[in-house]
Design a protein around this motif. Structure first.
Motif, PDB file in Angstrom:
ATOM      1  N   HIS A 125       0.843  -1.189   0.000  1.00  0.00           N
ATOM      2  CA  HIS A 125       0.000   0.000   0.000  1.00  0.00           C
ATOM      3  C   HIS A 125       0.884   1.246   0.000  1.00  0.00           C
ATOM      4  CE1 HIS A 125       1.091  -1.154   4.074  1.00  0.00           C
ATOM      5  NE2 HIS A 125       0.897   0.088   4.464  1.00  0.00           N
ATOM      6  N   SER A 126       0.276   2.409  -0.010  1.00  0.00           N
ATOM      7  CA  SER A 126       1.018   3.669   0.106  1.00  0.00           C
ATOM      8  C   SER A 126       0.594   4.381   1.380  1.00  0.00           C
ATOM      9  CB  SER A 126       0.761   4.559  -1.107  1.00  0.00           C
ATOM     10  OG  SER A 126      -0.608   4.867  -1.237  1.00  0.00           O
ATOM     11  N   ALA A 127       1.492   5.212   1.901  1.00  0.00           N
ATOM     12  CA  ALA A 127       1.217   6.010   3.100  1.00  0.00           C
ATOM     13  C   ALA A 127       1.811   7.390   2.886  1.00  0.00           C
ATOM     14  CB  ALA A 127       1.809   5.352   4.335  1.00  0.00           C
ATOM     15  N   THR A 128       0.972   8.419   2.922  1.00  0.00           N
ATOM     16  CA  THR A 128       1.395   9.768   2.562  1.00  0.00           C
ATOM     17  C   THR A 128       0.984  10.764   3.639  1.00  0.00           C
ATOM     18  OG1 THR A 128       0.938   9.175   0.251  1.00  0.00           O
ATOM     19  CG2 THR A 128       1.354  11.497   0.731  1.00  0.00           C
ATOM     20  N   LEU A 129       1.952  11.515   4.162  1.00  0.00           N
ATOM     21  CA  LEU A 129       1.647  12.540   5.153  1.00  0.00           C
ATOM     22  C   LEU A 129       0.962  13.714   4.478  1.00  0.00           C
ATOM     23  CD1 LEU A 129       1.979  13.514   8.129  1.00  0.00           C
ATOM     24  CD2 LEU A 129       4.109  14.616   7.372  1.00  0.00           C
ATOM     25  N   LEU A 130      -0.212  14.086   4.992  1.00  0.00           N
ATOM     26  CA  LEU A 130      -0.973  15.201   4.437  1.00  0.00           C
ATOM     27  C   LEU A 130      -0.612  16.504   5.157  1.00  0.00           C
ATOM     28  CD1 LEU A 130      -4.440  13.410   4.164  1.00  0.00           C
ATOM     29  CD2 LEU A 130      -2.733  13.746   2.358  1.00  0.00           C
ATOM     30  N   PRO A 131      -0.908  17.656   4.567  1.00  0.00           N
ATOM     31  CA  PRO A 131      -0.547  18.932   5.187  1.00  0.00           C
ATOM     32  C   PRO A 131      -1.096  19.118   6.591  1.00  0.00           C
ATOM     33  CG  PRO A 131      -1.151  19.271   2.900  1.00  0.00           C
ATOM     34  CD  PRO A 131      -1.467  17.844   3.209  1.00  0.00           C
ATOM     35  N   GLY A 132      -2.263  18.577   6.888  1.00  0.00           N
ATOM     36  CA  GLY A 132      -2.850  18.738   8.217  1.00  0.00           C
ATOM     37  C   GLY A 132      -2.283  17.804   9.267  1.00  0.00           C
ATOM     38  N   GLY A 133      -1.367  16.908   8.872  1.00  0.00           N
ATOM     39  CA  GLY A 133      -0.747  16.009   9.840  1.00  0.00           C
ATOM     40  C   GLY A 133      -1.295  14.599   9.822  1.00  0.00           C
ATOM     41  N   LYS A 134      -2.431  14.384   9.132  1.00  0.00           N
ATOM     42  CA  LYS A 134      -2.945  13.023   9.021  1.00  0.00           C
ATOM     43  C   LYS A 134      -2.178  12.268   7.938  1.00  0.00           C
ATOM     44  CE  LYS A 134      -7.626  14.108  10.628  1.00  0.00           C
ATOM     45  NZ  LYS A 134      -9.088  14.038  10.318  1.00  0.00           N
ATOM     46  N   VAL A 135      -2.325  10.951   7.929  1.00  0.00           N
ATOM     47  CA  VAL A 135      -1.629  10.105   6.962  1.00  0.00           C
ATOM     48  C   VAL A 135      -2.660   9.369   6.119  1.00  0.00           C
ATOM     49  CG1 VAL A 135      -0.003   8.206   6.633  1.00  0.00           C
ATOM     50  CG2 VAL A 135       0.327   9.814   8.528  1.00  0.00           C
ATOM     51  N   LEU A 136      -2.538   9.507   4.794  1.00  0.00           N
ATOM     52  CA  LEU A 136      -3.410   8.796   3.868  1.00  0.00           C
ATOM     53  C   LEU A 136      -2.820   7.421   3.581  1.00  0.00           C
ATOM     54  CD1 LEU A 136      -5.784   8.700   1.785  1.00  0.00           C
ATOM     55  CD2 LEU A 136      -4.139   9.611   0.113  1.00  0.00           C
ATOM     56  N   ILE A 137      -3.562   6.369   3.904  1.00  0.00           N
ATOM     57  CA  ILE A 137      -3.194   4.989   3.602  1.00  0.00           C
ATOM     58  C   ILE A 137      -4.098   4.534   2.460  1.00  0.00           C
ATOM     59  CG2 ILE A 137      -2.932   2.650   4.508  1.00  0.00           C
ATOM     60  CD1 ILE A 137      -1.252   4.604   6.072  1.00  0.00           C
ATOM     61  N   ALA A 138      -3.517   4.131   1.338  1.00  0.00           N
ATOM     62  CA  ALA A 138      -4.331   3.835   0.160  1.00  0.00           C
ATOM     63  C   ALA A 138      -3.943   2.511  -0.477  1.00  0.00           C
ATOM     64  CB  ALA A 138      -4.205   4.947  -0.874  1.00  0.00           C
ATOM     65  N   GLY A 139      -4.967   1.735  -0.894  1.00  0.00           N
ATOM     66  CA  GLY A 139      -4.754   0.533  -1.679  1.00  0.00           C
ATOM     67  C   GLY A 139      -4.007  -0.554  -0.943  1.00  0.00           C
ATOM     68  N   GLY A 140      -3.215  -1.306  -1.721  1.00  0.00           N
ATOM     69  CA  GLY A 140      -2.525  -2.459  -1.171  1.00  0.00           C
ATOM     70  C   GLY A 140      -3.369  -3.709  -1.317  1.00  0.00           C
ATOM     71  N   MET A 141      -2.977  -4.765  -0.622  1.00  0.00           N
ATOM     72  CA  MET A 141      -3.723  -6.017  -0.734  1.00  0.00           C
ATOM     73  C   MET A 141      -3.754  -6.784   0.580  1.00  0.00           C
ATOM     74  SD  MET A 141      -1.177  -8.396  -3.001  1.00  0.00           S
ATOM     75  CE  MET A 141       0.319  -9.086  -2.312  1.00  0.00           C
ATOM     76  N   ARG A 142      -4.802  -7.584   0.707  1.00  0.00           N
ATOM     77  CA  ARG A 142      -4.935  -8.496   1.850  1.00  0.00           C
ATOM     78  C   ARG A 142      -4.119  -9.749   1.611  1.00  0.00           C
ATOM     79  NH1 ARG A 142      -9.182  -8.822   5.446  1.00  0.00           N
ATOM     80  NH2 ARG A 142     -10.382  -7.471   4.070  1.00  0.00           N
ATOM     81  N   ARG A 143      -4.209 -10.274   0.390  1.00  0.00           N
ATOM     82  CA  ARG A 143      -3.434 -11.414  -0.079  1.00  0.00           C
ATOM     83  C   ARG A 143      -3.404 -11.336  -1.604  1.00  0.00           C
ATOM     84  NH1 ARG A 143      -8.203 -13.317   1.853  1.00  0.00           N
ATOM     85  NH2 ARG A 143      -7.225 -13.934   3.812  1.00  0.00           N
ATOM     86  N   ASN A 144      -2.710 -12.255  -2.236  1.00  0.00           N
ATOM     87  CA  ASN A 144      -2.592 -12.200  -3.687  1.00  0.00           C
ATOM     88  C   ASN A 144      -3.954 -12.138  -4.369  1.00  0.00           C
ATOM     89  OD1 ASN A 144      -1.367 -12.349  -6.252  1.00  0.00           O
ATOM     90  ND2 ASN A 144      -1.839 -14.527  -6.322  1.00  0.00           N
ATOM     91  N   GLN A 145      -4.081 -11.142  -5.261  1.00  0.00           N
ATOM     92  CA  GLN A 145      -5.295 -10.894  -6.039  1.00  0.00           C
ATOM     93  C   GLN A 145      -6.486 -10.416  -5.212  1.00  0.00           C
ATOM     94  OE1 GLN A 145      -5.356 -10.669  -9.407  1.00  0.00           O
ATOM     95  NE2 GLN A 145      -3.168 -10.935  -9.080  1.00  0.00           N
ATOM     96  N   ASP A 146      -6.270 -10.085  -3.967  1.00  0.00           N
ATOM     97  CA  ASP A 146      -7.305  -9.484  -3.127  1.00  0.00           C
ATOM     98  C   ASP A 146      -6.860  -8.056  -2.828  1.00  0.00           C
ATOM     99  OD1 ASP A 146      -9.345  -8.855  -1.419  1.00  0.00           O
ATOM    100  OD2 ASP A 146      -8.901 -10.406   0.078  1.00  0.00           O
ATOM    101  N   PHE A 147      -7.078  -7.171  -3.823  1.00  0.00           N
ATOM    102  CA  PHE A 147      -6.582  -5.802  -3.770  1.00  0.00           C
ATOM    103  C   PHE A 147      -7.672  -4.859  -3.258  1.00  0.00           C
ATOM    104  CE2 PHE A 147      -3.672  -6.715  -7.682  1.00  0.00           C
ATOM    105  CZ  PHE A 147      -3.000  -7.661  -6.942  1.00  0.00           C
ATOM    106  N   TYR A 148      -7.251  -3.662  -2.824  1.00  0.00           N
ATOM    107  CA  TYR A 148      -8.169  -2.686  -2.245  1.00  0.00           C
ATOM    108  C   TYR A 148      -8.346  -1.443  -3.117  1.00  0.00           C
ATOM    109  CZ  TYR A 148      -7.506  -5.055   2.301  1.00  0.00           C
ATOM    110  OH  TYR A 148      -7.453  -5.970   3.326  1.00  0.00           O
ATOM    111  N   ARG A 149      -9.572  -0.997  -3.229  1.00  0.00           N
ATOM    112  CA  ARG A 149      -9.859   0.372  -3.671  1.00  0.00           C
ATOM    113  C   ARG A 149      -9.867   1.312  -2.477  1.00  0.00           C
ATOM    114  NH1 ARG A 149     -15.405   0.943  -6.220  1.00  0.00           N
ATOM    115  NH2 ARG A 149     -14.652   3.097  -6.449  1.00  0.00           N
ATOM    116  N   SER A 150     -10.067   0.779  -1.314  1.00  0.00           N
ATOM    117  CA  SER A 150     -10.324   1.588  -0.125  1.00  0.00           C
ATOM    118  C   SER A 150      -9.084   2.349   0.340  1.00  0.00           C
ATOM    119  CB  SER A 150     -10.820   0.698   1.017  1.00  0.00           C
ATOM    120  OG  SER A 150      -9.803  -0.183   1.443  1.00  0.00           O
ATOM    121  N   ALA A 151      -9.335   3.396   1.116  1.00  0.00           N
ATOM    122  CA  ALA A 151      -8.286   4.198   1.736  1.00  0.00           C
ATOM    123  C   ALA A 151      -8.744   4.560   3.145  1.00  0.00           C
ATOM    124  CB  ALA A 151      -8.003   5.452   0.919  1.00  0.00           C
TER     125      ALA A 151
END
Length: 369
Positions: free
Chosen positions: A48-74
Motif C-alpha cells: 500500500h502507500s502512506a502519505t503525510l498530508l498537510p494537516g498532519g494526518k496520513v493517507l493509507i491507500a490501496g494495497g492487498m490483503r493477499r494475492n489478487q485481493d486488492f483494495y480500492r479503499s483508503a
C-alpha cells in the motif's frame, strides 16, 4: 526479453507470499530508542502507500490483503487520536502504486497492479473533500514504478513493469502538476523495477539498482534542467527491493535488498553514494539481512536514517558513527512491503506489510526517536 503476463511480476517483485529463510536478528550496539504497538488499521494491507498530508494526518491507500485481493479503499491515520478512519475510495483496486504529495496539498496516485495486469490509470486525492478524482492516464502502464517530487513541484516517474515487459521497463515520464498531465521523457539507460530514487540537494535525482533482465548495480542521474538521464558510478553490490535515503551532508545511503536469488539472496550490506565524486563506498552493514523495504528511508530530526521492513527489528543509521543501531522492541514477525511515514512530532508510523504467511497485517507501530 521475457514476455509473461504481468501477474508474474508480482512474484518477481515480492507481492506473492512465500516463506523467507531465517535471518540474523542479533541485536548489537546501543539501542536507537524504541518501537511500540499502536492501533491497527481498518484493513490488513501490504504493498500500500502512506502519505503525510498537510494537516498532519496520513493517507493509507490501496494495497492487498493477499494475492489478487486488492483494495480500492483508503483510510486516514490521525496522530491526535491515534486511530484510523475511512475516507474515499480509488477508482480501481491497486497495489504497488505511487503516491506523492503535491504542493497543492493533493496526493497523486498512479500505476500499480490491478488484478492480473499493470495499469496506467491515475487519480488525485483531495483531503479537503476526502475523495479521489480521476486524471488523464500515464504514458504507459507501470507496475511498481518509482516517483520523486522534483524541486519544480513536478513528479518524476521511472521504470516499473508493463504487460509486455514484466521484467522491468526503461521508460520515464513527468507529471506536470500545473496542468495535471503526463509528459514522456527520453528513457533511462537501463530497465528497472524495484529500484530507488533519491532527490539530491542540487535538484537532480539518483536512480540506483533495480531489476531488468537481471538485478543491476548500475546507477544513473536524472537532471531536470535537461530532462536527461546520465550514467554515474555503479554500486558495489547489485541489489533491488532495497532502501535509499539522503544524509544531512548530501550523500545517499543505500541499504539492504536482494540479489537475483530473491528470498535466498537477501542482503545486509550498505553503501554510500557521494555526488561530488560520483562513487559508491562501503559502510557498516545492517544487523539483519532485509529486503522488500520502503523505497525511501526516513530522515529523522537527528539526521539519522530509519530502515524498517523485511525483519522483526527496526534499525537506524547514524552518519556520525557510520553504523546501524537497533531500536528496542520488535515486531512478532518480519514485515515485508510495509510503509513508514514521519509524523509532525518526529515519530514514525509503521504500517502493515506481510509476515511469513499468506496474509497481510493490519498492525501498526510507532517508532520513538
Amino acid at each position: 526479453m521475457l514476455r509473461f503476463p504481468c501477474l508474474i511480476v508480482a512474484l518477481v517483485s515480492g507481492l506473492f507470499y512465500a516463506s523467507t529463510p531465517a535471518h540474523n536478528s542479533t541485536l548489537a550496539l546501543s539501542p536507537a530508542k524504541s518501537i511500540t504497538l499502536a492501533a491497527p488499521m481498518l484493513e490488513p494491507r501490504s504493498g500500500h502507500s502512506a502519505t503525510l498530508l498537510p494537516g498532519g494526518k496520513v493517507l493509507i491507500a490501496g494495497g492487498m490483503r493477499r494475492n489478487q485481493d486488492f483494495y480500492r479503499s483508503a483510510e486516514l491515520y490521525d496522530p491526535a487520536s491515534g486511530n484510523f478512519q475511512p475516507t474515499g475510495q480509488m477508482s480501481v483496486a491497486r497495489v504497488g502504486h505511487i503516491a506523492v504529495l503535491l504542493r497543492s496539498g493533493k496526493v497523486l496516485v498512479a500505476g500499480g497492479w490491478v488484478g492480473h495486469d499493470c495499469t496506467d490509470s491515475a487519480e488525485l486525492y483531495d483531503p479537503a473533500i476526502g475523495k479521489f478524482q480521476p486524471l488523464p492516464k500515464m504514458t504507459t502502464r507501470r507496475g511498481r514504478p518509482n516517483a520523486t517530487l522534483l524541486a519544480t513541484g513536478d513528479v518524476l516517474i521511472t521504470g516499473g513493469a508493463d504487460h509486455d515487459a514484466p521484467g522491468g521497463i526503461a521508460t520515464a515520464e513527468i507529471f506536470r502538476s500545473a496542468d495535471s498531465r503526463f509528459e514522456p521523457l527520453s528513457p533511462m539507460h537501463f530497465t528497472r523495477i524495484a529500484h530507488t530514487t533519491t532527490l539530491l540537494r542540487d535538484g537532480r535525482v539518483l536512480i540506483a539498482g533495480g531489476r531488468g533482465a537481471t538485478v543491476t548495480a548500475v546507477a544513473e542521474i536524472f537532471d531536470p534542467s535537461t530532462n536527461q538521464f546520465i550514467v554515474t558510478g555503479s554500486m558495489l553490490t547489485a541489489r533491488y527491493k532495497h532502501s535509499g535515503g539522503l544524509l544531512p551532508d548530501g550523500r545517499v545511503l543505500i541499504a539492504g535488498g536482494s540479489d537475483d536469488r530473491d528470498w535466498t539472496g537477501t542482503l545486509n550490506s550498505a553503501e554510500i553514494y557521494d555526488p561530488r565524486t560520483r562513487t559508491f563506498t562501503a559502510t557498516s552493514p545492517l544487523h539483519d539481512s532485509r529486503f522488500k523495504l520502503p523505497d525511501e528511508a526516513v530522515q529523522l530530526a537527528s539526521g539519522r536514517l530509519l530502515i524498517a521492513g523485511g525483519s522483526k527489528t527496526v534499525e537506524v543509521y547514524d552518519p556520525k558513527t557510520q553504523k546501524f543501531v537497533v531500536a528496542t522492541g520488535q515486531m512478532p514477525e518480519p514485515r515485508h512491503y510495509m510503509s513508514e511515514t514521519k509524523l509532525p512530532d518526529g515519530t514514525v508510523l509503521l504500517t502493515g506489510g506481510y509476515p511469513n504467511s499468506d496474509r497481510a497485517s493490519s498492525e501498526t507501530w510507532i517508532y520513538h526517536p
